[in-house]
Structures are given as structure tokens and as C-alpha cells.
Scaffold this motif. Structure first.
Motif: not given
Length: 246
Positions: A199-224
Motif C-alpha cells: 500500500e506504500q511504494k508500489p501503489l503510490k508508484s502506480l498512481a504516479k505513473d497513471k497506471q492505477l484505476t479505481p473500480y467504484f463499488h457502491k454495494g456491500f463491503w465489510r472488513p473483520m
């Protein structure tokens, strides 16, 4: 277009926020209505045709192996056959390895587009649509963006009077990392070693290089993450589990 067949599930962390259970078992093995969360997650993916699972284990890996050895036939060392011709391979990615490091450790098992998620969250996200979206974007990575529910109920106030109660509304409107990634193999080149946090360098690098796209999910999601979350998921299961897409 070839079907996406492989899902990686991160299941090696110590789960320090849920010590009531994780002193004995890894967090993905905590049960919701008699079945480990890990199995709930696999069921979601199986519904959409994913049949090859790699469980990136570490902390108390033996507890995961024990569960699968009791329930399923061991096809090969640490590899199990599930119904519908699905296979689960439990891989030791180290006790202290960070999330990115766990992915790097299984690099040799990946040669095509793959799914990846965390072993402590469930959702009714449509995996087929998620993969279709990823391929349409022609980027290296897709992240499922979710809006977590508010932790507490809210007061409905009008004209200086409480007129009602709102049961756990959505959070502040922000979108967060909900897991359920779709990734190209080359993203693993962004990971340096065991200490790399995905969640740090790899994802930030992908975001900086415009290689990370969000899939917006408006349905159910829960962590435990806590006992409170476990109780809530079990209550939902008894009513009509929103994540039960199978």
C-alpha cells in the motif's frame, strides 16, 4: 478473451487488532457462522469462475493447513482440491513479511493477469464486471474503491429537535482501498523485498505513473478487524448475507 483464473489472498499477518482470536489462529481463519472468512472470500471468487487460489500465509500457517487437511483431499504438498475442480495452495510467505513482500515471494507462480485481495474482508463486488473493467482500462492495476459504513448511528435533527435515528449511515463520503484488486504480473517489479508494504511504494508508484484505476463499488463491503465486526457479520449472515453471491 481468456478467462481470469487465479486469485491471491493475503493471509499471513498477525491481526494485532483482533487479539481475542488471533493469539490462536490467523485472522482469515476466524469463523463467521461456522466457516472461516477465508472460505467466504473464496466462495465469492468461485461464483465468478475463479478456480485457482494461492493463499499467502505466514503467521500460524499451520492452522490454515490443519483446517484444509481435515476438510479436503491434499492433491500435492499444501495443495488441496475443492468442489467444482478448484484448487487451493497454501504458501509460506514468512512470519514478518509485509504485504508487498508476500506478493514478491510468489512471483514464480504468476504469469498472467490475476486477482488479489485481503483475507479479512467480504463484499458483493461482481468479480466478472471488475475484471472486464480492468481489461477495458488497459492499465497495470485496478483497485476496488469502497465507502465504509459509519461506525455509529446518527441523529436526524430538524428544527432543533431529534426527529429520528439513522442506523449506521455511510461514512464521510470518501473512498478507501477495499482490496479486490486486478493486477498485471509486471506490478511485482515494483516490490523491492520482504519489507515492502504494497500500500506504500508500489501503489503510490502506480498512481504516479497513471497506471492505477479505481473500480467504484457502491454495494456491500465489510472488513473483520474486531470482535464487533465478527458479531455484525454473523448477524447479517443470519438475516441474508449481502456478500453471499454464490
Amino acid at each position: 478473451m481468456a478467462k481470469l483464473n487465479t486469485a491471491l489472498i493475503l493471509a499471513g499477518g498477525m491481526g494485532t487488532r483482533f487479539k481475542e482470536k488471533t493469539l490462536e489462529i490467523p485472522k482469515p481463519m476466524i469463523e463467521a457462522n461456522g466457516k472461516p472468512l477465508l472460505s467466504h472470500i473464496m466462495d465469492i471468487y468461485q461464483k465468478y469462475g475463479v478456480s485457482n487460489f494461492l493463499v499467502l500465509a505466514g503467521y500460524k500457517m499451520e492452522e490454515i493447513l490443519k483446517y484444509y487437511r481435515i476438510k479436503y483431499a491434499e492433491k500435492d504438498k499444501n495443495t488441496f482440491t475443492l468442489p467444482n475442480s478448484c484448487t487451493v495452495k497454501i504458501l509460506d510467505t514468512g512470519q514478518e513479511t509485509m504485504t508487498g513482500g508476500r506478493l514478491l515471494r510468489i512471483k514464480d507462480h504468476i504469469d498472467d493477469t490475476f486477482c488479489m485481495t485481503y483475507g479479512d474482508g467480504v463484499s458483493d463486488v461482481n468479480i466478472k464486471d471488475l475484471v472486464k473493467f480492468h481489461r477495458k482500462q488497459h492499465k497495470l492495476a485496478t483497485i476496488t474503491a469502497v465507502q465504509p459504513p459509519g461506525r455509529f448511528g446518527a441523529l436526524d435533527i430538524q428544527n432543533d429537535l431529534v426527529t429520528g435515528f439513522i442506523e449506521k449511515p455511510q461514512g464521510d463520503g470518501g473512498w478507501i482501498n477495499g482490496g479486490f484488486f486486478v493486477l498485471e504480473p509486471s506490478v511485482l517489479n515494483l516490490i523491492d523485498n520482504d519489507k515492502t508494504i504494497w500500500e506504500q511504494k508500489p501503489l503510490k508508484s502506480l498512481a504516479k505513473d497513471k497506471q492505477l484505476t479505481p473500480y467504484f463499488h457502491k454495494g456491500f463491503w465489510r472488513p473483520m478487524d474486531t470482535m464487533r465486526d465478527k458479531i455484525e457479520l454473523e448477524e447479517l449472515w443470519n438475516e441474508a448475507p449481502p456478500w453471499k453471491v454464490w
